[in-house]
Design an enzyme around this catalytic site. Structure first.
Site, PDB file in Angstrom:
ATOM      1  N   TYR A  73      43.716  91.386  55.203  1.00 41.89           N
ATOM      2  CA  TYR A  73      43.132  90.228  54.525  1.00 41.89           C
ATOM      3  C   TYR A  73      41.647  90.463  54.261  1.00 41.89           C
ATOM      4  CZ  TYR A  73      42.229  85.500  53.066  1.00 41.89           C
ATOM      5  OH  TYR A  73      41.870  84.415  52.314  1.00 41.89           O
ATOM      6  N   PHE A 125      34.522  86.001  22.277  1.00 43.03           N
ATOM      7  CA  PHE A 125      35.895  86.233  22.686  1.00 43.03           C
ATOM      8  C   PHE A 125      36.437  84.903  23.191  1.00 43.03           C
ATOM      9  CE2 PHE A 125      39.388  87.421  25.490  1.00 43.03           C
ATOM     10  CZ  PHE A 125      40.145  88.132  24.572  1.00 43.03           C
ATOM     11  N   THR A 126      37.730  84.668  22.989  1.00 47.41           N
ATOM     12  CA  THR A 126      38.321  83.348  23.267  1.00 47.41           C
ATOM     13  C   THR A 126      38.007  82.831  24.675  1.00 47.41           C
ATOM     14  OG1 THR A 126      40.341  84.533  23.830  1.00 47.41           O
ATOM     15  CG2 THR A 126      40.228  83.603  21.619  1.00 47.41           C
ATOM     16  N   ASP A 216      29.859  91.402  28.706  1.00 48.73           N
ATOM     17  CA  ASP A 216      31.318  91.259  28.755  1.00 48.73           C
ATOM     18  C   ASP A 216      31.783  92.699  28.536  1.00 48.73           C
ATOM     19  OD1 ASP A 216      33.993  90.961  28.317  1.00 48.73           O
ATOM     20  OD2 ASP A 216      33.817  89.593  26.628  1.00 48.73           O
ATOM     21  N   LYS A 259      41.667  96.599  30.347  1.00 49.88           N
ATOM     22  CA  LYS A 259      41.314  97.370  29.146  1.00 49.88           C
ATOM     23  C   LYS A 259      40.815  98.757  29.589  1.00 49.88           C
ATOM     24  CE  LYS A 259      41.890  93.103  27.664  1.00 49.88           C
ATOM     25  NZ  LYS A 259      40.846  92.142  27.441  1.00 49.88           N
ATOM     26  N   ARG A 383      46.541  87.981  12.907  1.00 47.34           N
ATOM     27  CA  ARG A 383      45.197  87.445  13.096  1.00 47.34           C
ATOM     28  C   ARG A 383      44.770  86.903  11.747  1.00 47.34           C
ATOM     29  NH1 ARG A 383      45.157  85.813  17.544  1.00 47.34           N
ATOM     30  NH2 ARG A 383      44.398  86.872  19.367  1.00 47.34           N
ATOM     31  N   PHE A 450      49.459  80.071  17.524  1.00 47.13           N
ATOM     32  CA  PHE A 450      50.007  81.397  17.189  1.00 47.13           C
ATOM     33  C   PHE A 450      50.948  81.932  18.264  1.00 47.13           C
ATOM     34  CE2 PHE A 450      47.202  83.804  20.003  1.00 47.13           C
ATOM     35  CZ  PHE A 450      46.123  82.949  20.141  1.00 47.13           C
TER      36      PHE A 450
HETATM   37  C1  LIG Z   1      40.638  90.622  27.565  1.00 45.28           C
HETATM   38  C2  LIG Z   1      39.251  90.182  27.382  1.00 45.28           C
HETATM   39  C3  LIG Z   1      38.657  89.241  28.228  1.00 45.28           C
HETATM   40  C4  LIG Z   1      39.427  88.472  29.295  1.00 45.28           C
HETATM   41  O1  LIG Z   1      39.958  89.278  30.263  1.00 45.28           O
HETATM   42  P1  LIG Z   1      41.358  88.970  31.004  1.00 45.28           P
HETATM   43  O2  LIG Z   1      41.492  90.085  31.972  1.00 45.28           O
HETATM   44  O3  LIG Z   1      42.430  88.951  29.960  1.00 45.28           O
HETATM   45  O4  LIG Z   1      41.215  87.654  31.699  1.00 45.28           O
HETATM   46  C5  LIG Z   1      37.328  88.942  28.019  1.00 45.28           C
HETATM   47  N1  LIG Z   1      36.611  89.507  27.039  1.00 45.28           N
HETATM   48  C6  LIG Z   1      37.159  90.408  26.192  1.00 45.28           C
HETATM   49  C7  LIG Z   1      36.317  90.998  25.120  1.00 45.28           C
HETATM   50  C8  LIG Z   1      38.490  90.777  26.330  1.00 45.28           C
HETATM   51  O5  LIG Z   1      39.040  91.645  25.471  1.00 45.28           O
END
Ligand SMILES: *Cc1c(COP(=O)(O)O)cnc(C)c1O
Length: 459
Positions: A73, A125-126, A216, A259, A383, A450
């Site tokens: 843990y 980014f969303t 980011d 990523k 998109r 979408f």
């Molecule tokens: C995927 C992504 C995120 C969010 O990350 P998650 O691991 O999916 O929560 C944030 N910023 C960018 C540019 C991304 O491509």
């Protein structure tokens, strides 16, 4: 001499068979899925280019590391390995693991934004924007205008426009800015990089006003490859060195390890700021888990630490980005209209150019994505007008300038023969484009439509 071929810098040790399907079978699957590629079963997909998020193939070294998971843990040895990899490669002192990137964004936004403060970003980014807004912050787009123009071939479309930052400070004052959220290889702009020269200017600008950069950092590695290829003075530098320099301009970063980091799940927050680290550690316990695992198992942290070490190998990143370029070039050669320059993780087909006679209200990109699946089993994503949603005031569809089909390449998963199949399928559809009819929407969710919207062919 022309650029010589680079083969994949790995051998294949385990394979995952793909089900062989017929066009008739796929037509049935597509109809059942309401002509929405998000609603297909993965089993029925031949080549899955829906996303590069969490779809990476891990190496034998990473899989071996999974057996070394220390599932204690507190104080798992895998956490210390992860921390060491981030210290060495990213150059940040402190690490807080999280289950995904958005959890790191949540903690950062809550701790670093006072309600009413601005957060300038190079596009958006969303999830990043959502967390900024939930914390009471105001999104401010500071990307250069070329990023919004598909016909611009600017080599660094992800660059920040310093004049836009100057105007924000002139109007609102420096105290009104929480931090600069800078994203390498901007996803929503098609994976477009910024230059190191631009980043240096942004960093100097921030220092002048006491405003830090929090990256980011999701696709920073791919950005470094473009710097190495395109920017003067970097051709002879290793990716590892370029990466370290890039990160040195930030006070910290949030990261989606799904990523660049070559794993299927994970994320982290890293920083050099003592106070921020202390408070982030307090907060991660509430939302994710203890600060030495933050939502990840020991084995996942081990695979992540190893993925971070592997990602900075020059051969890996060259092979990754050049595979995306390869698909882009095949499509250009076949006369398929795409967005140029090709980005680091995806190729975007311009559905307006592909289906020039189809009105946008007949969903050309959605239609093309469905047709591509039926033709060859390739899964892509829309998109365009469907993703853009409705205007909350008028209730009408938003009509975005960009009407695109995204072909996103997972890391280390497919060979260039798979890319050939994708390109040939696009070419075949281009030749029969006059027979492609549009769609009508028959079910529309209220939010993020979408993902779950359903369609039927127009007669
Ligand atoms: C995927 C992504 C995120 C969010 O990350 P998650 O691991 O999916 O929560 C944030 N910023 C960018 C540019 C991304 O491509």
């Amino acid at each position: 001499m022309t650029k010589r071929t680079i083969a994949e810098p790995y051998k294949i040790k385990a394979v995952e068979p793909i089900k062989v399907t017929t066009p008739e079978y796929r037509a049935k699957c597509m109809a059942e899925a309401g002509y929405n590629t998000f609603l297909l079963r993965s089993e029925d997909v031949t080549i899955d280019l829906l996303t590069d998020s969490g779809t990476t193939a891990m190496s034998d070294r990473q899989w071996a590391g999974m057996m070394l998971g220390d599932e204690a843990y507190a104080g798992s040895r895998n956490f210390y390995h992860l921390e060491q990899a981030i210290n060495e490669i990213y150059g940040f002192k402190y690490v807080v693991p999280t289950h995904q990137g958005r959890a790191a964004e949540h903690i950062t936004s809550q701790l670093r934004i006072q309600p009413g403060q601005y957060v300038p970003m190079n596009m958006y980014f969303t999830t990043t924007r959502e967390h900024v807004e939930r914390a009471g912050g105001i999104f401010f787009d500071c990307i250069i205008d070329e990023a919004h123009d598909t016909s611009s071939k600017h080599p660094f479309k992800g660059n920040v426009d310093i004049a836009k930052l100057d105007r924000l400070v002139a109007e609102k004052g420096a105290e009104a800015i929480a931090y600069l959220s800078i994203a390498p290889c901007v996803n929503m702009a098609g994976g477009q990089p910024f230059s190191m020269a631009n980043l240096r200017e942004v960093s100097a600008w921030g220092e002048r006003y006491g405003i830090p950069i929090i990256f980011d950092a999701t696709r920073a590695l791919e950005n470094c490859y473009f710097i190495q290829q395109r920017e003067e003075g970097y051709a002879d530098r290793s990716i590892r060195e370029i990466f370290k320099e890039l990160m040195s301009y930030g006070e910290g970063c949030t990261m989606s390890s799904k990523k660049d980091n070559l794993v299927n799940i994970g994320g982290f927050l890293a920083t050099n700021n003592d106070e921020f680290f202390l408070r982030a550690k307090e907060m991660v316990v509430v939302f994710e888990g203890l600060h030495t695992y933050g939502g990840m198992s020991g084995r996942d942290m081990e695979a992540l630490a190893r993925g971070i070490e592997e990602m900075v190998e020059d051969a890996h990143i060259a092979s990754r980005v050049r595979q995306v370029e390869y698909l882009g070039q095949r499509l250009i050669d076949a006369g398929v209209p795409i967005v140029e320059p090709v980005g680091g993780h995806a190729v975007f087909i311009d559905a307006r150019g592909f289906l020039p006679d189809m009105p946008q209200d007949h969903f050309p990109a959605q239609t093309l994505a469905a047709a591509l699946y039926v033709d060859s089993g390739v899964r892509s994503m829309e998109r365009g007008i469907v993703s853009a949603g409705r205007d909350p005031e008028t209730g009408e569809h938003r009509h975005p300038k960009l009407e695109l089909v995204r072909l996103t390449i997972p890391r280390r998963v497919y060979t260039n023969l798979h890319m050939d199949v994708v390109a040939e399928s696009c070419e075949a559809l281009l030749q029969q484009r006059d027979s492609i009819a549009g769609l009508k929407m028959v079910y529309e969710p209220e939010k993020l439509r979408f993902f779950q919207a359903r369609f039927e062919p127009l007669a």
